[in-house]
Design an enzyme around this catalytic site. Sequence first.
Site, PDB file in Angstrom:
ATOM      1  N   LYS A 126       0.854  -1.192   0.000  1.00 60.62           N
ATOM      2  CA  LYS A 126       0.000   0.000   0.000  1.00 60.62           C
ATOM      3  C   LYS A 126       0.879   1.227   0.000  1.00 60.62           C
ATOM      4  O   LYS A 126       2.014   1.185   0.492  1.00 60.62           O
ATOM      5  CB  LYS A 126      -0.886   0.019   1.262  1.00 60.62           C
ATOM      6  CG  LYS A 126      -2.185   0.773   1.066  1.00 60.62           C
ATOM      7  CD  LYS A 126      -3.195  -0.088   0.329  1.00 60.62           C
ATOM      8  CE  LYS A 126      -4.545   0.536   0.196  1.00 60.62           C
ATOM      9  NZ  LYS A 126      -5.529  -0.435  -0.361  1.00 60.62           N
ATOM     10  N   GLY A 238     -24.287   3.832   1.382  1.00 60.72           N
ATOM     11  CA  GLY A 238     -23.218   4.418   0.552  1.00 60.72           C
ATOM     12  C   GLY A 238     -23.569   4.245  -0.909  1.00 60.72           C
ATOM     13  O   GLY A 238     -23.823   3.130  -1.361  1.00 60.72           O
ATOM     14  N   TYR A 239     -23.602   5.363  -1.643  1.00 59.06           N
ATOM     15  CA  TYR A 239     -24.007   5.264  -3.050  1.00 59.06           C
ATOM     16  C   TYR A 239     -22.915   5.851  -3.935  1.00 59.06           C
ATOM     17  O   TYR A 239     -23.151   6.693  -4.794  1.00 59.06           O
ATOM     18  CB  TYR A 239     -25.351   5.983  -3.254  1.00 59.06           C
ATOM     19  CG  TYR A 239     -26.179   5.366  -4.375  1.00 59.06           C
ATOM     20  CD1 TYR A 239     -26.661   4.068  -4.269  1.00 59.06           C
ATOM     21  CD2 TYR A 239     -26.470   6.087  -5.531  1.00 59.06           C
ATOM     22  CE1 TYR A 239     -27.414   3.494  -5.279  1.00 59.06           C
ATOM     23  CE2 TYR A 239     -27.228   5.524  -6.546  1.00 59.06           C
ATOM     24  CZ  TYR A 239     -27.690   4.225  -6.410  1.00 59.06           C
ATOM     25  OH  TYR A 239     -28.439   3.653  -7.421  1.00 59.06           O
ATOM     26  N   ASN A 241     -19.040   4.523  -5.894  1.00 62.95           N
ATOM     27  CA  ASN A 241     -18.696   3.552  -6.932  1.00 62.95           C
ATOM     28  C   ASN A 241     -19.267   2.173  -6.613  1.00 62.95           C
ATOM     29  O   ASN A 241     -20.067   1.618  -7.386  1.00 62.95           O
ATOM     30  CB  ASN A 241     -17.166   3.501  -7.085  1.00 62.95           C
ATOM     31  CG  ASN A 241     -16.755   2.486  -8.129  1.00 62.95           C
ATOM     32  OD1 ASN A 241     -16.840   1.283  -7.908  1.00 62.95           O
ATOM     33  ND2 ASN A 241     -16.332   2.952  -9.278  1.00 62.95           N
TER      34      ASN A 241
HETATM   35  P1  NAD Z   1     -17.018   6.351  -2.914  1.00 61.39           P
HETATM   36  O1  NAD Z   1     -16.291   7.511  -2.351  1.00 61.39           O
HETATM   37  O2  NAD Z   1     -17.248   6.258  -4.386  1.00 61.39           O
HETATM   38  O3  NAD Z   1     -18.469   6.242  -2.197  1.00 61.39           O
HETATM   39  C1  NAD Z   1     -18.674   6.329  -0.819  1.00 61.39           C
HETATM   40  C2  NAD Z   1     -20.170   6.617  -0.577  1.00 61.39           C
HETATM   41  O4  NAD Z   1     -20.430   6.520   0.814  1.00 61.39           O
HETATM   42  C3  NAD Z   1     -20.618   8.003  -1.017  1.00 61.39           C
HETATM   43  O5  NAD Z   1     -21.888   7.902  -1.640  1.00 61.39           O
HETATM   44  C4  NAD Z   1     -20.772   8.757   0.332  1.00 61.39           C
HETATM   45  O6  NAD Z   1     -21.755   9.802   0.264  1.00 61.39           O
HETATM   46  C5  NAD Z   1     -21.259   7.625   1.198  1.00 61.39           C
HETATM   47  N1  NAD Z   1     -21.137   7.884   2.631  1.00 61.39           N
HETATM   48  C6  NAD Z   1     -20.140   8.502   3.315  1.00 61.39           C
HETATM   49  N2  NAD Z   1     -20.460   8.578   4.621  1.00 61.39           N
HETATM   50  C7  NAD Z   1     -21.670   7.969   4.781  1.00 61.39           C
HETATM   51  C8  NAD Z   1     -22.514   7.731   5.887  1.00 61.39           C
HETATM   52  N3  NAD Z   1     -22.192   8.107   7.118  1.00 61.39           N
HETATM   53  N4  NAD Z   1     -23.682   7.075   5.669  1.00 61.39           N
HETATM   54  C9  NAD Z   1     -24.036   6.668   4.430  1.00 61.39           C
HETATM   55  N5  NAD Z   1     -23.275   6.896   3.341  1.00 61.39           N
HETATM   56  C10 NAD Z   1     -22.093   7.529   3.520  1.00 61.39           C
HETATM   57  O7  NAD Z   1     -16.258   5.061  -2.381  1.00 61.39           O
HETATM   58  P2  NAD Z   1     -16.209   3.579  -2.971  1.00 61.39           P
HETATM   59  O8  NAD Z   1     -15.083   3.463  -3.909  1.00 61.39           O
HETATM   60  O9  NAD Z   1     -17.570   3.139  -3.374  1.00 61.39           O
HETATM   61  O10 NAD Z   1     -15.771   2.818  -1.642  1.00 61.39           O
HETATM   62  C11 NAD Z   1     -16.684   2.564  -0.589  1.00 61.39           C
HETATM   63  C12 NAD Z   1     -16.099   1.512   0.316  1.00 61.39           C
HETATM   64  O11 NAD Z   1     -15.773   0.357  -0.473  1.00 61.39           O
HETATM   65  C13 NAD Z   1     -14.794   1.897   1.014  1.00 61.39           C
HETATM   66  O12 NAD Z   1     -14.756   1.266   2.273  1.00 61.39           O
HETATM   67  C14 NAD Z   1     -13.734   1.313   0.098  1.00 61.39           C
HETATM   68  O13 NAD Z   1     -12.517   1.071   0.808  1.00 61.39           O
HETATM   69  C15 NAD Z   1     -14.412   0.030  -0.292  1.00 61.39           C
HETATM   70  N6  NAD Z   1     -13.841  -0.566  -1.507  1.00 61.39           N
HETATM   71  C16 NAD Z   1     -13.979   0.053  -2.711  1.00 61.39           C
HETATM   72  C17 NAD Z   1     -13.397  -0.552  -3.835  1.00 61.39           C
HETATM   73  C18 NAD Z   1     -13.573   0.083  -5.198  1.00 61.39           C
HETATM   74  O14 NAD Z   1     -13.144  -0.565  -6.173  1.00 61.39           O
HETATM   75  N7  NAD Z   1     -14.182   1.222  -5.331  1.00 61.39           N
HETATM   76  C19 NAD Z   1     -12.691  -1.743  -3.717  1.00 61.39           C
HETATM   77  C20 NAD Z   1     -12.575  -2.363  -2.464  1.00 61.39           C
HETATM   78  C21 NAD Z   1     -13.161  -1.746  -1.357  1.00 61.39           C
END
Ligand code: NAD
Length: 436
Positions: A126, A238-239, A241
């Site tokens: 990382k 969470g909405y 990606n």
């Molecule tokens: P992102 O930033 O695209 O989306 C995060 C979402 O969570 C947003 O809609 C935000 O408004 C919402 N959010 C934040 N605080 C909140 C709360 N208190 N209540 C409800 N919603 C809330 O992030 P992402 O890429 O979708 O990642 C989300 C999670 O998935 C993270 O934990 C990330 O580590 C994990 N993850 C993502 C990937 C990836 O490929 N994108 C891969 C592995 C793990």
Amino acid sequence: MSERNIPGEYTLPDTLAKTEIRSEQNPFIIAQSQLDETASYLKLDPATHQLLRWPLRELHITMPVKLDNGTTRIFHGFRVQHNDARGPCKGGIRFHPDETIDTVRALAAWMTWKTAVMNLPLGGGKGGVICNPKKMSPGELERLSRAYIRQAGSFVAPEKDVPAPDVYTNPQIMAWMADEYSMLRGYNEFGIITGKPLPLGGSAGRNDATARGGIYCVREAARVKGIGLQGATAAIQGYGNSGSYAHKLAEKMLGMKIVAVSDSKGTVFNPDGFTHEDLMAHKKRTGSVTGFPGTEPLSNEALFELDVTVIFPAALEGAINRNNAPRIKAKIIAELANGPTTPEADIILRNNGCYVIPDLLCNAGGVTVSYFEMVQNSYGYYWEEEEIHHRLEKKMTDAFSQVHRTAGQYGVHNRMAAYIVAVERVAEAMRLRGWV
Ligand code: NAD
């Protein structure tokens, strides 16, 4: 558990034992205690256990970057290689104001376990830079990205350690980094990094890979639990990606009905469900899911207490904890987020018959397609999207079966089972290589 409580004859010298913040909240201390618990199930020998508690290598860098106003600012960053016994390290680079070496160490260790549970020939790494990208111009971000590679370029390599996007880094930043690395080498070496834009050797199917992998897991969990998913309900916290793609794919691939969705501004609910297409159109227009016509608002906490078949936590760490876990009615929790369930909640959920698909497995679709990107880069031939989906499905279902079987064998919850599978594989590689 502190470093000194580990079983076996080893104690650490004070200099090594030092982590940045000595607190139960320190993610590296948490990662070490998770390993300690797994080691006791596996009866790991002390040397193997001790080696896995620490990163093999760490790079700390200091980078001068010219700002748009003509001044130079000094940034600090890290790259941590936790373990590469099974193959080159793999893991994202985060740009975040609160980045610490311990966060990066913990995330690197979790990548070792994630790649091992997926049986990918990779290790865990990382990177991070302490900065606030929201307050930086595109030009400043480009200069910082290039400075990172100038300093860390000799520490990473396609055969050694391959970074990717993570919090606040994106395909454009990957493109700048791939370009800087190629310039340093004197030839194009796009395989140095994954999550690149398609014209620079990115992979088809990367955008929805995390959610898609999670959907395959939900399908498998429903099969082993005898739960019908056609027309069944789900809620998504969470909405972004992963959450928004989970909505789309749960509808399309599983025939599910999404009845509640939240983002940082609030939660929307309609017991009859709503479509991904309509909600995305509303979100694009307004910037949030809140106020979506035909839904009623709920508190973000209430989303977890809905009587739905599946909950997808896709936002933050610690969302499911000892306070709300006893009130959760969902039959399956599909952890798209990293670390959404606390250790106490794991036990409560298991006792209540809720099937948790742990993050190490459930959100591993992203790193799996990143691995496919590495493979395609190395032989310069690119697969169609259907090919990626097919290969991802096989990887996810194989890993799911292994974790499910191990949970039964050891009588543990799925998260511990995922750790057992992963740690056993890494330990075996270290033994075979003669390290321990
Ligand atoms: P992102 O930033 O695209 O989306 C995060 C979402 O969570 C947003 O809609 C935000 O408004 C919402 N959010 C934040 N605080 C909140 C709360 N208190 N209540 C409800 N919603 C809330 O992030 P992402 O890429 O979708 O990642 C989300 C999670 O998935 C993270 O934990 C990330 O580590 C994990 N993850 C993502 C990937 C990836 O490929 N994108 C891969 C592995 C793990």
